[in-house]
Design a protein around this motif. Structure first.
Motif, short mmCIF file in Angstrom:
data_model
loop_
_atom_site.label_atom_id
_atom_site.label_comp_id
_atom_site.label_asym_id
_atom_site.label_seq_id
_atom_site.Cartn_x
_atom_site.Cartn_y
_atom_site.Cartn_z
N LEU A 153 0.82 -1.22 0.00
CA LEU A 153 0.00 0.00 0.00
C LEU A 153 0.85 1.27 0.00
O LEU A 153 0.31 2.36 -0.15
N ALA A 154 2.15 1.13 0.19
CA ALA A 154 3.01 2.30 0.31
C ALA A 154 3.09 3.06 -1.01
O ALA A 154 3.03 2.48 -2.09
N CYS A 155 3.23 4.37 -0.89
CA CYS A 155 3.35 5.22 -2.08
C CYS A 155 4.79 5.30 -2.58
O CYS A 155 5.03 5.76 -3.68
N ASP A 156 5.74 4.90 -1.75
CA ASP A 156 7.14 4.93 -2.18
C ASP A 156 7.63 3.51 -2.45
O ASP A 156 6.85 2.56 -2.44
N ASP A 157 8.91 3.38 -2.69
CA ASP A 157 9.50 2.11 -3.12
C ASP A 157 9.50 1.09 -1.98
O ASP A 157 10.03 1.35 -0.89
N ARG A 158 8.92 -0.08 -2.22
CA ARG A 158 8.86 -1.12 -1.20
C ARG A 158 9.92 -2.19 -1.41
O ARG A 158 9.94 -3.19 -0.69
N ARG A 159 10.78 -2.02 -2.39
CA ARG A 159 11.78 -3.05 -2.65
C ARG A 159 12.70 -3.32 -1.46
O ARG A 159 13.07 -4.48 -1.23
N PRO A 160 13.08 -2.31 -0.65
CA PRO A 160 13.91 -2.62 0.53
C PRO A 160 13.23 -3.61 1.47
O PRO A 160 13.89 -4.46 2.06
N ASN A 161 11.89 -3.50 1.60
CA ASN A 161 11.16 -4.42 2.47
C ASN A 161 11.19 -5.84 1.92
O ASN A 161 11.38 -6.82 2.66
N SER A 162 10.97 -5.96 0.61
CA SER A 162 10.97 -7.29 -0.01
C SER A 162 12.34 -7.93 0.08
O SER A 162 12.47 -9.12 0.40
N ILE A 163 13.39 -7.14 -0.19
CA ILE A 163 14.76 -7.66 -0.13
C ILE A 163 15.10 -8.07 1.30
O ILE A 163 15.69 -9.13 1.54
N CYS A 164 14.72 -7.22 2.27
CA CYS A 164 15.01 -7.51 3.67
C CYS A 164 14.35 -8.81 4.11
O CYS A 164 14.99 -9.67 4.74
N GLN A 165 13.06 -8.99 3.76
CA GLN A 165 12.36 -10.20 4.16
C GLN A 165 12.98 -11.43 3.51
O GLN A 165 13.13 -12.48 4.16
N LEU A 166 13.36 -11.31 2.24
CA LEU A 166 13.96 -12.44 1.54
C LEU A 166 15.30 -12.82 2.16
O LEU A 166 15.58 -14.00 2.40
N VAL A 167 16.13 -11.83 2.45
CA VAL A 167 17.46 -12.09 3.03
C VAL A 167 17.33 -12.71 4.41
O VAL A 167 18.00 -13.70 4.74
N LEU A 168 16.45 -12.14 5.25
CA LEU A 168 16.29 -12.66 6.60
C LEU A 168 15.73 -14.08 6.59
O LEU A 168 16.11 -14.92 7.41
N ALA A 169 14.82 -14.34 5.64
CA ALA A 169 14.25 -15.68 5.54
C ALA A 169 15.31 -16.71 5.18
O ALA A 169 15.37 -17.80 5.76
N TRP A 170 16.19 -16.36 4.23
CA TRP A 170 17.24 -17.30 3.82
C TRP A 170 18.28 -17.48 4.92
O TRP A 170 18.76 -18.59 5.15
N LEU A 171 18.64 -16.40 5.61
CA LEU A 171 19.65 -16.49 6.67
C LEU A 171 19.12 -17.25 7.88
O LEU A 171 19.85 -18.03 8.50
N GLY A 172 17.85 -17.02 8.22
CA GLY A 172 17.29 -17.64 9.40
C GLY A 172 16.68 -19.00 9.12
O GLY A 172 17.27 -20.05 9.40
N MET A 173 15.50 -19.00 8.50
CA MET A 173 14.80 -20.26 8.28
C MET A 173 15.47 -21.11 7.21
O MET A 173 15.37 -22.34 7.24
N GLY A 174 16.14 -20.49 6.26
CA GLY A 174 16.86 -21.26 5.25
C GLY A 174 17.96 -22.10 5.87
O GLY A 174 18.13 -23.28 5.54
N SER A 175 18.73 -21.50 6.79
CA SER A 175 19.78 -22.26 7.48
C SER A 175 19.18 -23.32 8.39
O SER A 175 19.71 -24.44 8.49
N ASP A 176 18.06 -23.00 9.06
CA ASP A 176 17.38 -24.00 9.90
C ASP A 176 16.96 -25.21 9.07
O ASP A 176 17.19 -26.36 9.46
#
Length: 321
Positions: A193-216
């Motif tokens: 819903l944001a009016c500005d660029d949401r790519r940092p959020n998508s990248i952050c979630q993807l990176v954290l998911a791979w580092l955390g749950m991906g390693s698990d």
């Protein structure tokens, strides 16, 4: 419904609240889903509380394997309670409005509990690996001190690890739309819903998911691969069959848990508009594991079934799975 705007120009947000619309495409009859969701929630609450009471009251169950199961029950209670009361309030009382701080707090809680669930899955896989592959060393390796350290590590890791997710979501500019086609505040659903660029959020979630749950997940699969190799070497067909039945049940839940996360993330990244299936999967992902984990991890265990019968006052005969 039109977006509510704050009158203060100094505020970071122009939108003052979000509106959770529910499941996209079925708003007219989605309230009928409240019954199965309520039953799943009651099952999750009742079964996990029963596990905690049973482990607490039965000295025979105060062992490392059951401690991990008790921790999983606490996490499941937190995960289910983070989303279900609000979802049922939307269905029953049309309570669709959620403030921005509440929404970002829910984003944090969901990511935190999902990460902790992943971590406990890893701890339980390690516990089974040591029990099956190194049974003589099990008492010296899986100690109460190890359980305490592993639990604290999982809490701290996920409590701190996911902070960037709601923080980045709160930094977006929500200037017009405030209707979320969802039953809960998902990170990518809100930031869409944001009016500005949401790519940092998508990248952050993807990176954290791979580092955390991906390693698990990688370590979990390694543990079960070593367990399978060890089981296939057993001379006892009965012992091998029992171990395989237990591991297969655990793996089904684990694969469901991680597969749904991948599907939800890929769908959100690929589509700009919310659709029914990924939204439904997102909700089910947060309620089905808490409801089913007690059955898979507990009801297939003879000692825990006997403990249930003591707590419930039943005198039924149990047979080992």
């Amino acid at each position: 419904m039109a977006a509510s705007l704050k009158t203060s120009n100094s505020s970071k947000f122009q939108v003052s609240e979000f509106i959770l619309m529910g499941f996209p495409g079925i708003h007219g009859w989605q309230h009928w889903l409240s019954l199965p969701f309520a039953l799943l929630y009651l099952l999750a609450i009742g079964a996990n509380i029963l596990i905690l009471i049973t482990i607490h009251q039965d000295p025979a169950l105060q062992q490392p394997m059951y401690y991990f199961l008790g921790i999983l029950s606490v996490v499941d209670l937190g995960l289910a309670t983070t989303i279900m009361p609000k979802i049922l309030a939307i269905f029953w009382f049309d309570a669709k409005i959620i403030s921005l701080p509440e929404c970002f707090a829910q984003i944090y809680a969901i990511h935190c509990f999902v990460g902790m669930e992943s971590g406990i899955f890893l701890c339980m896989a390690f516990d089974r690996y040591v029990a099956i592959c190194h049974p003589l060393r099990y008492p010296s390796i899986v100690t109460n001190a190890l359980i305490l350290k592993a639990s604290l590590f999982m809490v701290l890791r996920n409590g701190l690890f996911v902070i960037p997710v709601p923080v980045l979501a709160a930094q977006r500019n929500y200037c017009s739309k405030n209707e979320i086609e969802h039953c809960l505040c998902s990170n990518l659903g809100v930031t869409s819903l944001a009016c500005d660029d949401r790519r940092p959020n998508s990248i952050c979630q993807l990176v954290l998911a791979w580092l955390g749950m991906g390693s698990d997940l990688s370590l979990i699969m390694l543990s079960y691969t070593l367990i399978l190799r060890s089981v296939l070497r057993l001379n006892s067909a009965e012992a091998a069959s029992k171990a395989l039945r237990t591991c297969s049940s655990h793996l089904i839940l684990i694969l469901f848990f991680y597969t749904v996360i991948v599907v939800i993330s890929v769908t959100h990244l690929a589509e700009s508009k919310a659709t029914l299936i990924p939204v439904l999967l997102n909700v089910l992902h947060n309620i089905i594991p808490p409801a089913l984990n007690p059955m898979v991890y507990a009801l297939r265990t003879k000692d825990l079934r006997a403990g249930f019968q003591k707590v419930l006052g039943l005198g039924l005969k149990t047979n080992d799975a």
